[in-house]
Design a protein around this motif. Structure first.
Motif, PDB file in Angstrom:
ATOM      1  N   ALA A   1       0.809  -1.221   0.000  1.00  0.00           N
ATOM      2  CA  ALA A   1       0.000   0.000   0.000  1.00  0.00           C
ATOM      3  C   ALA A   1       0.840   1.268   0.000  1.00  0.00           C
ATOM      4  O   ALA A   1       0.434   2.291  -0.544  1.00  0.00           O
ATOM      5  N   VAL A   2       2.018   1.206   0.580  1.00  0.00           N
ATOM      6  CA  VAL A   2       2.860   2.401   0.668  1.00  0.00           C
ATOM      7  C   VAL A   2       3.281   2.907  -0.710  1.00  0.00           C
ATOM      8  O   VAL A   2       3.628   4.081  -0.874  1.00  0.00           O
ATOM      9  N   TRP A   3       3.238   2.025  -1.718  1.00  0.00           N
ATOM     10  CA  TRP A   3       3.650   2.409  -3.073  1.00  0.00           C
ATOM     11  C   TRP A   3       2.486   2.866  -3.955  1.00  0.00           C
ATOM     12  O   TRP A   3       2.701   3.288  -5.088  1.00  0.00           O
TER      13      TRP A   3
ATOM     14  N   HIS B   1       2.356  10.385  -2.951  1.00  0.00           N
ATOM     15  CA  HIS B   1       2.640  11.240  -1.796  1.00  0.00           C
ATOM     16  C   HIS B   1       3.336  10.468  -0.671  1.00  0.00           C
ATOM     17  O   HIS B   1       3.901  11.070   0.231  1.00  0.00           O
ATOM     18  N   THR B   2       3.280   9.152  -0.729  1.00  0.00           N
ATOM     19  CA  THR B   2       4.054   8.350   0.219  1.00  0.00           C
ATOM     20  C   THR B   2       5.223   7.653  -0.482  1.00  0.00           C
ATOM     21  O   THR B   2       6.285   7.466   0.128  1.00  0.00           O
ATOM     22  N   ALA B   3       5.048   7.291  -1.751  1.00  0.00           N
ATOM     23  CA  ALA B   3       6.103   6.576  -2.481  1.00  0.00           C
ATOM     24  C   ALA B   3       7.334   7.446  -2.680  1.00  0.00           C
ATOM     25  O   ALA B   3       8.470   7.002  -2.442  1.00  0.00           O
TER      26      ALA B   3
ATOM     27  N   ILE C   1      11.188   6.960  -1.059  1.00  0.00           N
ATOM     28  CA  ILE C   1      12.430   6.837  -1.824  1.00  0.00           C
ATOM     29  C   ILE C   1      13.469   7.832  -1.310  1.00  0.00           C
ATOM     30  O   ILE C   1      14.646   7.485  -1.128  1.00  0.00           O
ATOM     31  N   ILE C   2      13.036   9.064  -1.042  1.00  0.00           N
ATOM     32  CA  ILE C   2      13.949  10.067  -0.497  1.00  0.00           C
ATOM     33  C   ILE C   2      14.480   9.626   0.863  1.00  0.00           C
ATOM     34  O   ILE C   2      15.679   9.734   1.154  1.00  0.00           O
ATOM     35  N   PHE C   3      13.593   9.099   1.690  1.00  0.00           N
ATOM     36  CA  PHE C   3      13.984   8.621   3.009  1.00  0.00           C
ATOM     37  C   PHE C   3      14.982   7.469   2.901  1.00  0.00           C
ATOM     38  O   PHE C   3      15.953   7.392   3.658  1.00  0.00           O
ATOM     39  N   GLY C   4      14.745   6.576   1.941  1.00  0.00           N
ATOM     40  CA  GLY C   4      15.647   5.447   1.759  1.00  0.00           C
ATOM     41  C   GLY C   4      17.043   5.865   1.335  1.00  0.00           C
ATOM     42  O   GLY C   4      18.037   5.277   1.784  1.00  0.00           O
ATOM     43  N   LEU C   5      17.130   6.899   0.492  1.00  0.00           N
ATOM     44  CA  LEU C   5      18.428   7.329  -0.031  1.00  0.00           C
ATOM     45  C   LEU C   5      19.135   8.318   0.882  1.00  0.00           C
ATOM     46  O   LEU C   5      20.303   8.130   1.254  1.00  0.00           O
ATOM     47  N   LEU C   6      18.440   9.392   1.251  1.00  0.00           N
ATOM     48  CA  LEU C   6      19.062  10.460   2.045  1.00  0.00           C
ATOM     49  C   LEU C   6      18.974  10.216   3.546  1.00  0.00           C
ATOM     50  O   LEU C   6      19.688  10.867   4.317  1.00  0.00           O
ATOM     51  N   GLY C   7      18.089   9.301   3.951  1.00  0.00           N
ATOM     52  CA  GLY C   7      17.964   8.981   5.365  1.00  0.00           C
ATOM     53  C   GLY C   7      18.660   7.684   5.705  1.00  0.00           C
ATOM     54  O   GLY C   7      19.745   7.666   6.266  1.00  0.00           O
ATOM     55  N   MET C   8      18.064   6.570   5.306  1.00  0.00           N
ATOM     56  CA  MET C   8      18.587   5.251   5.681  1.00  0.00           C
ATOM     57  C   MET C   8      19.986   4.999   5.145  1.00  0.00           C
ATOM     58  O   MET C   8      20.907   4.634   5.900  1.00  0.00           O
ATOM     59  N   LEU C   9      20.176   5.147   3.829  1.00  0.00           N
ATOM     60  CA  LEU C   9      21.483   4.873   3.243  1.00  0.00           C
ATOM     61  C   LEU C   9      22.549   5.809   3.797  1.00  0.00           C
ATOM     62  O   LEU C   9      23.659   5.382   4.122  1.00  0.00           O
TER      63      LEU C   9
ATOM     64  N   ILE D   1       8.930  11.060  10.412  1.00  0.00           N
ATOM     65  CA  ILE D   1       7.722  11.235  11.230  1.00  0.00           C
ATOM     66  C   ILE D   1       6.433  11.167  10.418  1.00  0.00           C
ATOM     67  O   ILE D   1       5.513  10.413  10.776  1.00  0.00           O
ATOM     68  N   PRO D   2       6.286  11.918   9.309  1.00  0.00           N
ATOM     69  CA  PRO D   2       5.023  11.826   8.549  1.00  0.00           C
ATOM     70  C   PRO D   2       4.772  10.419   7.998  1.00  0.00           C
ATOM     71  O   PRO D   2       3.624   9.956   7.970  1.00  0.00           O
ATOM     72  N   LEU D   3       5.822   9.744   7.543  1.00  0.00           N
ATOM     73  CA  LEU D   3       5.649   8.394   7.004  1.00  0.00           C
ATOM     74  C   LEU D   3       5.189   7.424   8.084  1.00  0.00           C
ATOM     75  O   LEU D   3       4.346   6.559   7.846  1.00  0.00           O
ATOM     76  N   LEU D   4       5.740   7.570   9.280  1.00  0.00           N
ATOM     77  CA  LEU D   4       5.401   6.657  10.373  1.00  0.00           C
ATOM     78  C   LEU D   4       3.992   6.887  10.909  1.00  0.00           C
ATOM     79  O   LEU D   4       3.444   6.032  11.595  1.00  0.00           O
ATOM     80  N   ARG D   5       3.406   8.044  10.605  1.00  0.00           N
ATOM     81  CA  ARG D   5       2.031   8.295  11.027  1.00  0.00           C
ATOM     82  C   ARG D   5       1.035   7.485  10.204  1.00  0.00           C
ATOM     83  O   ARG D   5      -0.065   7.189  10.657  1.00  0.00           O
ATOM     84  N   GLY D   6       1.435   7.124   8.988  1.00  0.00           N
ATOM     85  CA  GLY D   6       0.507   6.422   8.115  1.00  0.00           C
ATOM     86  C   GLY D   6       0.759   4.934   7.978  1.00  0.00           C
ATOM     87  O   GLY D   6      -0.121   4.199   7.539  1.00  0.00           O
ATOM     88  N   PHE D   7       1.980   4.489   8.333  1.00  0.00           N
ATOM     89  CA  PHE D   7       2.331   3.084   8.140  1.00  0.00           C
ATOM     90  C   PHE D   7       3.153   2.570   9.320  1.00  0.00           C
ATOM     91  O   PHE D   7       3.791   3.343  10.025  1.00  0.00           O
ATOM     92  N   ASP D   8       3.122   1.251   9.498  1.00  0.00           N
ATOM     93  CA  ASP D   8       3.927   0.629  10.539  1.00  0.00           C
ATOM     94  C   ASP D   8       5.411   0.893  10.285  1.00  0.00           C
ATOM     95  O   ASP D   8       5.849   0.964   9.128  1.00  0.00           O
ATOM     96  N   SER D   9       6.164   1.002  11.359  1.00  0.00           N
ATOM     97  CA  SER D   9       7.587   1.311  11.234  1.00  0.00           C
ATOM     98  C   SER D   9       8.349   0.208  10.504  1.00  0.00           C
ATOM     99  O   SER D   9       9.318   0.487   9.792  1.00  0.00           O
TER     100      SER D   9
END
Length: 311
Positions: free
Chosen positions: A69-71, A75-77, A81-89, A182-190
């Protein structure tokens, strides 16, 4: 894990999870410095494997529909992707690079500068006002860093400059990671957000160092044990246990016990790897740990930032 765990179970989960995070950094250090494992390769394998396992756990034990569903909404997808690249990676790579050039203890403690960076960011955006607690937090962080990096000497650094640079960048990346999630975690499980972020980051880094581009026949049994610990215990289980503990513990309690991460990293590096640690560096460590205790008792502690922890 089904159902709400007891409070005792919650305490055990967060203690084990935080300890595995810290010990995982020391084990990574051994892979880098004694077995010549590439930072690029280890981060790629760590992110891809742990990310896939977290998504499997979500599918089997929680709401499976969220994985896809996240994809379905840009507005969430796109933010994911930004979170995965600039945050997690960014968090994972800078942290591991700091370990590679220095040691896991210093890298972990420098990463804990993130709350101070968040304070400065919120002040610059005029989203908060400076209070007495913020001043004490910043003072503890700066004092701790000074003694940690210099061991009380103004004439020379006790830590290699590249390790400091990567460590500070790791703190900055973690600050972005925490706020942006924070906004992503409001809509989906961590588990969904972090699992996909790990897969995205690992897939992107695969273009730099494909996970299959390594001579596995040169790996010893000891190296395989270390690799499994870093990926499974130091990443996947550490994060999963931390999140599960939030079901029975208050965010403040989880954050407080999460301070075991830098402590376990320091003691593992000193006792297991035999790294020298000066008296003033211990004092600096104490200052940074005190800062985390202070933040753990923050009255306005929010569960979303706590849930975004995944090192």
């Amino acid at each position: 894990m089904s159902g709400k765990p007891s409070k005792l179970t919650g305490f055990l989960l967060v203690i084990i999870g935080a300890s595995c995070w810290g010990i995982g950094g020391a084990v990574s250090q051994r892979l880098f410095q004694e077995h010549d494992v590439s930072v690029d390769w280890l981060v790629t394998v760590r992110l891809l494997t742990a990310g896939i396992l977290l998504l499997v756990i979500q599918s089997l034990l929680k709401d499976r529909s969220q994985v896809g569903a996240v994809w379905k909404n840009r507005h969430t997808a796109v933010p994911l992707i930004i979170f995965g690249l600039l945050g997690m990676l960014a968090v994972q790579y800078t942290y591991m690079a700091s370990i590679n050039y220095g040691n896991a203890a210093v890298a972990t403690l420098l990463q804990y500068l993130a709350p101070v960076m968040i304070i400065f960011y919120l002040l610059m955006r005029r989203l908060t006002v400076l209070n007495g607690k913020d001043i004490i937090t910043v003072a503890l962080a700066l004092t701790g860093c000074f003694f940690l990096l210099t061991n009380g000497s103004l004439s020379a650094l006790a830590v290699p400059p590249p390790a400091i640079i990567w460590g500070v960048l790791s703190g900055a990346a973690l600050a972005f990671y925490t706020l942006y999630a924070i906004p992503l975690l409001r809509g989906f499980d961590s588990l969904v957000i972090v699992g996909w972020a790990m897969v995205i980051g690992g897939a992107a880094l695969s273009f730099v160092h494909p996970p299959w581009a390594v001579n596995l026949t040169a790996f010893t049994g000891e190296m395989y044990v270390y690799l499994i610990f870093v990926v499974i215990f130091g990443t996947m289980l550490a994060f999963w246990f931390y999140i599960e503990s939030l079901q029975s513990l208050k965010p403040q309690e989880t954050s407080l016990l999460g301070s075991l991460e830098p402590l376990s990293a320091v003691f593992t590096v000193v006792l297991w790897l035999g790294e020298p640690f000066g008296g003033f560096q211990w004092f600096g460590t104490a200052c940074i740990i005190a800062m985390t205790f202070l933040l753990a008792f923050e009255k306005k502690a929010a569960s979303a930032p706590a849930e975004s922890k995944a090192l």
